[in-house]
Design a protein around this motif. Structure first.
Motif, PDB file in Angstrom:
ATOM      1  N   GLU A   1       3.167   5.613   3.421  1.00  0.00           N
ATOM      2  CA  GLU A   1       3.663   5.376   2.244  1.00  0.00           C
ATOM      3  C   GLU A   1       3.600   6.368   1.161  1.00  0.00           C
ATOM      4  N   SER A   2       2.597   8.068   1.698  1.00  0.00           N
ATOM      5  CA  SER A   2       2.540   8.668   0.618  1.00  0.00           C
ATOM      6  C   SER A   2       3.937   9.645   0.801  1.00  0.00           C
TER       7      SER A   2
ATOM      8  N   THR B   1       6.158   8.472  -1.290  1.00  0.00           N
ATOM      9  CA  THR B   1       5.719   8.868  -3.189  1.00  0.00           C
ATOM     10  C   THR B   1       6.508  10.007  -3.138  1.00  0.00           C
TER      11      THR B   1
END
Ligand SMILES: Cc1cc2nc3c(=O)[nH]c(=O)nc-3n(C[C@H](O)[C@H](O)[C@H](O)COP(=O)(O)O)c2cc1C
Length: 155
Positions: free
Chosen positions: A29-30, A33
């Motif tokens: 997820e990181s 981003t």
């Protein structure tokens, strides 16, 4: 990679109680981003190692079992010796109890370098502490996933 191109990242994990899976998902997820990355996450069991050829960045995580990576992780990494991984970027993470930081990731790093010497290990390993065998992830640890994602996407 040229401007505007999307790099492909793969986060593979083993997990008995779900903590390493949570860490893997958080890292993915990181990464997503932080720029032009398309990231897939998968349990490593049954993952077709030939598919790794389609990725630029590969992160592998394991629970610390007896001071090393799990049997499934060991087997998976050993099997990578049969795949063309030339120039691919790798990094490793684990979950563990206190005082075991870096033990399992160190084993994984040594193993990949022995079976596939032409891969690049691009970051020191990440160890996320858990409070007991079944977890939970210790407070304040999960933020380290974002810092790790930052390091690996910059390399
Ligand atoms: C068989 C077994 C052996 C373990 N040995 C160690 C160990 O030597 N050192 C350590 O820090 N944690 C050890 N642990 C705790 C694991 O690190 C912990 O269960 C794991 O981080 C949880 O991750 P998971 O939820 O993804 O399975 C052991 C756990 C199991 C099940």
């Amino acid at each position: 990679m040229g401007a505007g191109s999307v790099e492909k990242a793969l986060v593979l994990y083993d997990s008995k109680y779900g903590n390493t899976k949570t860490v893997a998902e958080k890292i993915a997820e990181s990464i997503n981003t932080k720029g032009d990355f398309e990231t897939n996450v998968s349990h490593l069991e049954g993952f077709d190692v030939k598919k790794i050829e389609g990725y630029d960045l590969v992160l592998i995580g394991s629970p610390n079992h007896f001071g090393r990576d799990s049997k499934k992780t060991k087997k998976f990494i050993t099997n990578l010796g049969g795949v063309n991984l030339s120039g691919k970027k790798f990094a490793f993470f684990d979950t563990c109890l206190k005082r075991q930081e870096g033990r399992a990731t160190g084993k994984m790093e040594k193993r990949i370098q022995s079976v596939a010497p032409d891969v690049q290990v691009i970051s020191p390993g990440l160890s996320i502490l858990v409070g007991g065998t079944k977890g939970p992830i210790t407070e304040g640890e999960i933020v380290k996933c974002d810092e790790f994602a930052d390091r690996v996407v910059r390399r």
